[in-house]
Design a protein around this motif. Structure first.
Motif, mmCIF file in Angstrom:
data_model
loop_
_atom_site.group_PDB
_atom_site.id
_atom_site.type_symbol
_atom_site.label_atom_id
_atom_site.label_comp_id
_atom_site.label_asym_id
_atom_site.label_seq_id
_atom_site.Cartn_x
_atom_site.Cartn_y
_atom_site.Cartn_z
ATOM 1 N N ARG A 185 -18.200 -1.532 3.783
ATOM 2 C CA ARG A 185 -18.780 -2.561 2.930
ATOM 3 C C ARG A 185 -18.702 -2.196 1.452
ATOM 4 O O ARG A 185 -18.894 -3.046 0.595
ATOM 5 N N GLY A 186 -18.442 -0.947 1.129
ATOM 6 C CA GLY A 186 -18.349 -0.522 -0.256
ATOM 7 C C GLY A 186 -16.912 -0.509 -0.730
ATOM 8 O O GLY A 186 -16.051 -1.230 -0.213
ATOM 9 N N TYR A 187 -16.639 0.344 -1.718
ATOM 10 C CA TYR A 187 -15.298 0.401 -2.303
ATOM 11 C C TYR A 187 -14.462 1.487 -1.648
ATOM 12 O O TYR A 187 -14.915 2.600 -1.417
ATOM 13 N N GLY A 188 -13.213 1.159 -1.372
ATOM 14 C CA GLY A 188 -12.230 2.152 -0.947
ATOM 15 C C GLY A 188 -12.329 2.542 0.514
ATOM 16 O O GLY A 188 -13.246 2.157 1.238
ATOM 17 N N SER A 189 -11.341 3.280 0.973
ATOM 18 C CA SER A 189 -11.259 3.889 2.306
ATOM 19 C C SER A 189 -10.807 2.933 3.407
ATOM 20 O O SER A 189 -10.243 3.389 4.397
ATOM 21 N N GLU A 190 -11.062 1.635 3.258
ATOM 22 C CA GLU A 190 -10.611 0.726 4.322
ATOM 23 C C GLU A 190 -9.089 0.678 4.408
ATOM 24 O O GLU A 190 -8.525 0.499 5.495
ATOM 25 N N ASP A 191 -8.406 0.858 3.272
ATOM 26 C CA ASP A 191 -6.941 0.903 3.288
ATOM 27 C C ASP A 191 -6.446 2.140 4.032
ATOM 28 O O ASP A 191 -5.521 2.063 4.853
ATOM 29 N N THR A 192 -7.054 3.286 3.728
ATOM 30 C CA THR A 192 -6.669 4.541 4.375
ATOM 31 C C THR A 192 -6.857 4.460 5.880
ATOM 32 O O THR A 192 -5.985 4.860 6.661
ATOM 33 N N GLU A 193 -7.995 3.941 6.292
ATOM 34 C CA GLU A 193 -8.302 3.862 7.725
ATOM 35 C C GLU A 193 -7.347 2.916 8.443
ATOM 36 O O GLU A 193 -6.869 3.224 9.554
ATOM 37 N N LEU A 194 -7.023 1.783 7.811
ATOM 38 C CA LEU A 194 -6.078 0.855 8.429
ATOM 39 C C LEU A 194 -4.692 1.489 8.511
ATOM 40 O O LEU A 194 -4.007 1.381 9.544
ATOM 41 N N GLY A 195 -4.253 2.148 7.435
ATOM 42 C CA GLY A 195 -2.949 2.804 7.447
ATOM 43 C C GLY A 195 -2.832 3.813 8.576
ATOM 44 O O GLY A 195 -1.801 3.903 9.255
ATOM 45 N N TYR A 196 -3.894 4.565 8.803
ATOM 46 C CA TYR A 196 -3.890 5.559 9.890
ATOM 47 C C TYR A 196 -3.711 4.884 11.243
ATOM 48 O O TYR A 196 -2.884 5.311 12.060
ATOM 49 N N ARG A 197 -4.486 3.832 11.499
ATOM 50 C CA ARG A 197 -4.389 3.139 12.792
ATOM 51 C C ARG A 197 -3.005 2.530 13.006
ATOM 52 O O ARG A 197 -2.427 2.611 14.098
ATOM 53 N N LEU A 198 -2.475 1.894 11.952
ATOM 54 C CA LEU A 198 -1.171 1.237 12.093
ATOM 55 C C LEU A 198 -0.060 2.256 12.321
ATOM 56 O O LEU A 198 0.821 2.043 13.169
ATOM 57 N N ILE A 199 -0.075 3.353 11.576
ATOM 58 C CA ILE A 199 0.968 4.371 11.725
ATOM 59 C C ILE A 199 0.936 4.974 13.126
ATOM 60 O O ILE A 199 1.971 5.264 13.726
ATOM 61 N N ASN A 200 -0.253 5.129 13.701
ATOM 62 C CA ASN A 200 -0.356 5.633 15.074
ATOM 63 C C ASN A 200 0.163 4.632 16.100
ATOM 64 O O ASN A 200 0.377 4.997 17.262
ATOM 65 N N ARG A 201 0.370 3.391 15.660
ATOM 66 C CA ARG A 201 0.959 2.365 16.530
ATOM 67 C C ARG A 201 2.448 2.162 16.249
ATOM 68 O O ARG A 201 3.034 1.178 16.695
ATOM 69 N N GLY A 202 3.041 3.067 15.479
ATOM 70 C CA GLY A 202 4.470 2.978 15.206
ATOM 71 C C GLY A 202 4.819 2.273 13.914
ATOM 72 O O GLY A 202 5.956 1.838 13.712
ATOM 73 N N PHE A 203 3.868 2.171 13.001
ATOM 74 C CA PHE A 203 4.047 1.489 11.720
ATOM 75 C C PHE A 203 4.897 2.337 10.781
ATOM 76 O O PHE A 203 4.735 3.557 10.704
ATOM 77 N N HIS A 204 5.815 1.693 10.048
ATOM 78 C CA HIS A 204 6.629 2.360 9.038
ATOM 79 C C HIS A 204 6.410 1.646 7.704
ATOM 80 O O HIS A 204 6.854 0.508 7.524
ATOM 81 N N LEU A 205 5.730 2.306 6.783
ATOM 82 C CA LEU A 205 5.432 1.733 5.468
ATOM 83 C C LEU A 205 6.355 2.381 4.438
ATOM 84 O O LEU A 205 6.254 3.576 4.167
ATOM 85 N N LEU A 206 7.270 1.591 3.871
ATOM 86 C CA LEU A 206 8.263 2.096 2.923
ATOM 87 C C LEU A 206 7.850 1.775 1.491
ATOM 88 O O LEU A 206 7.315 0.699 1.212
ATOM 89 N N TYR A 207 8.135 2.692 0.588
ATOM 90 C CA TYR A 207 7.736 2.543 -0.815
ATOM 91 C C TYR A 207 8.895 2.033 -1.655
ATOM 92 O O TYR A 207 9.981 2.613 -1.681
ATOM 93 N N ASN A 208 8.662 0.915 -2.358
ATOM 94 C CA ASN A 208 9.660 0.328 -3.254
ATOM 95 C C ASN A 208 9.071 0.219 -4.662
ATOM 96 O O ASN A 208 8.289 -0.691 -4.947
ATOM 97 N N PRO A 209 9.437 1.135 -5.564
ATOM 98 C CA PRO A 209 8.858 1.117 -6.916
ATOM 99 C C PRO A 209 9.330 -0.046 -7.780
ATOM 100 O O PRO A 209 8.784 -0.253 -8.874
#
Length: 276
Positions: A185-209
């Motif tokens: 409910r506060g600021y931050g961390s929800e992105d980190t937690e979602l990224g962890y769950r998705l990556i454990n499901r085979g998620f590939h997040l690529l960085y495009n600057p």
């Protein structure tokens, strides 16, 4: 080709900056790729809904403003994801102004990697209009706000650097992955937690600057300290999740700080009161 991109922006009491962001999406080189923009008003009291409605009347893009009781950004984003009609979701932020090619970069990369477990994260830089200081430059590249200097263009992003403020994800995979944890409910961390769950499901997040969003916000040292305090408050809940436990394990395995690092920390303790 029928546009498939739904842009989701959660907002709270940032009406004027939000309108700048919406204007930026109207000026995209690939504006025709945008199916809709969903603005999720998370309980604003500054007449955000009326301002967005007025803006939408003259816009060439379909813009909808959806009201969400004040439950935090995770809840607002989830509402937008459920309501979105596009197969591809672009998660933005109400104080990030898109560069003219941002949409084109997201769409092109997702066509290059069509599998639903591939996604793309763009870059966030300071808007020149806020006159970024050297401290802000550090904060956005190496500090507690972002760590883009540690990322490699075209390569995968680890979960602790998964930022969902300029990121495109296939909607079906996002829904199957459970979306954002609304217990944050506060600021931050929800992105980190979602990224962890998705990556454990085979998620590939690529960085495009090259997909740049301009952060329209000025940060003082005191504001950064307040932001860090808010992040520590949410870390209490993060530590109860698998993502938080994984971060703590990484920290426990880390090498002891070098002499240079220890001297820097000691110096920071001395000058911190004066900076604040």
């Amino acid at each position: 080709m029928t546009p498939q991109l739904s842009i989701i922006i959660s907002t709270f009491n940032r009406k004027d900056i939000l309108l700048r962001a919406l204007k930026g999406f109207e000026q995209q080189t690939a504006q025709a790729e945008i199916l809709e923009i969903l603005v999720i008003d998370d309980g604003s009291t500054d007449e955000t809904a009326a301002a967005v409605a007025d803006f939408a009347l003259a816009s060439p893009i379909t813009i909808r403003c959806l009201a969400n009781p004040r439950k935090g950004p995770g809840s607002a984003r989830n509402y937008g994801i459920k309501e979105a009609k596009g197969a591809l979701i672009l998660l933005g932020d109400d104080d990030i102004i898109p560069s003219p090619v941002l949409v084109a970069e997201h769409v092109a990369w997702n066509r290059k990697y069509p599998a639903d477990n591939f996604a793309m994260m763009g870059h966030v830089s300071w808007s020149p209009e806020v006159h970024p200081t050297p401290f802000m430059e550090w904060l956005g590249l190496d500090g507690v706000l972002f760590g883009f200097r540690r990322l490699t263009p075209g390569k995968e992003v680890s979960f602790q650097f998964s930022y969902f403020c300029n990121t495109s994800v296939k909607r079906d995979f996002l829904i199957r992955g459970g979306m954002f944890n609304e217990n944050f409910r506060g600021y931050g961390s929800e992105d980190t937690e979602l990224g962890y769950r998705l990556i454990n499901r085979g998620f590939h997040l690529l960085y495009n600057p090259d997909a740049i969003g301009y952060h329209y916000k000025h940060f003082s040292y005191a504001a950064a300290c307040r932001r860090l305090e808010l992040m520590y408050a949410t870390k209490v809940f993060l530590d109860t999740t698998e993502a938080g436990q994984a971060l703590n394990e990484q920290a426990s395995r880390a090498k002891p700080p070098t002499l240079k690092r220890r001297l820097m920390l000691a110096t920071a303790k001395v000058i911190n009161p004066f900076l604040t």
